[in-house]
Design a protein around this motif. Sequence first.
Motif, short mmCIF file in Angstrom:
data_model
loop_
_atom_site.label_atom_id
_atom_site.label_comp_id
_atom_site.label_asym_id
_atom_site.label_seq_id
_atom_site.Cartn_x
_atom_site.Cartn_y
_atom_site.Cartn_z
N GLU A 49 0.84 -1.19 0.00
CA GLU A 49 0.00 0.00 0.00
C GLU A 49 0.88 1.24 0.00
N LEU A 50 0.42 2.26 -0.70
CA LEU A 50 1.07 3.57 -0.71
C LEU A 50 -0.04 4.58 -0.44
N ARG A 51 0.10 5.30 0.68
CA ARG A 51 -0.99 6.16 1.15
C ARG A 51 -0.47 7.54 1.53
N THR A 66 2.90 7.05 3.72
CA THR A 66 3.09 5.72 4.29
C THR A 66 3.22 4.69 3.19
N HIS A 67 4.19 3.80 3.36
CA HIS A 67 4.30 2.60 2.52
C HIS A 67 4.16 1.40 3.45
N LYS A 68 3.25 0.50 3.10
CA LYS A 68 3.10 -0.76 3.84
C LYS A 68 3.50 -1.88 2.91
N GLY A 69 4.42 -2.71 3.39
CA GLY A 69 4.87 -3.87 2.62
C GLY A 69 3.86 -5.00 2.69
N SER A 78 -0.93 -8.14 9.60
CA SER A 78 0.14 -7.21 10.01
C SER A 78 1.19 -7.09 8.91
N LYS A 79 1.69 -5.86 8.74
CA LYS A 79 2.61 -5.54 7.66
C LYS A 79 3.77 -4.68 8.15
N PRO A 80 4.91 -4.74 7.44
CA PRO A 80 5.97 -3.75 7.70
C PRO A 80 5.44 -2.38 7.26
N GLU A 81 5.79 -1.37 8.03
CA GLU A 81 5.29 -0.03 7.72
C GLU A 81 6.42 0.99 7.83
N HIS A 82 6.47 1.86 6.83
CA HIS A 82 7.42 2.98 6.83
C HIS A 82 6.60 4.24 6.60
#
Length: 185
Positions: A49-51, A66-69, A78-82
């Motif tokens: 996801e790119l938000r 936010t980028h969620k892997g 649950s995902k990695p999140e940056h």
Amino acid sequence: MIEAELKARVHAPHQVLAALDDRAEGRTEVYRDTYYDTASGDLESQDQELRVRTVHGPDGTRTVLTHKGARVDEESGSKPEHETRVEDAGAVHAMLRGLGYLPTVAFEKHCRNYSFEACGRQMLATLVRVPELEGTFLELETLVEEKDLPAALHDLRDVFSELGIGPEDLTREQYTAAVRTTRTR
């Protein structure tokens, strides 16, 4: 870091709100989320996801990118999140479009957020209403290293239980998919 997160449908929102108010001071915010992807849906096909989220609250307005892997845990999602704060939301939207990303869905979330410590972890509980969707949701999350994910999810379930929310109330339903479905009816 992994965002260990569980989400549940809330059947007694006033009771949950009162229980959260007993734990911490809440803050009311409105999120305006815009999700981006390539024209061919590359991010979605890779479970990413790119938000861009603009948050309007009592202390002002802030925007985060936010980028969620891809999911590291199927059961919880649950995902990695940056995530990083951005100064100019319009510029970020323009940059993403300039890089070939297109907005795929945008919607509002009306939230009441509570930050507190439980089970030795910093947690964020968010009571959510999405105007286009029926019902109230509760998101509960904490940031952890991947190796600590199973223990963190256990702790999140314990807090849900303390709030009167059972395992049968948990959902992996994503707001993005639910909003898209509502709009195509």
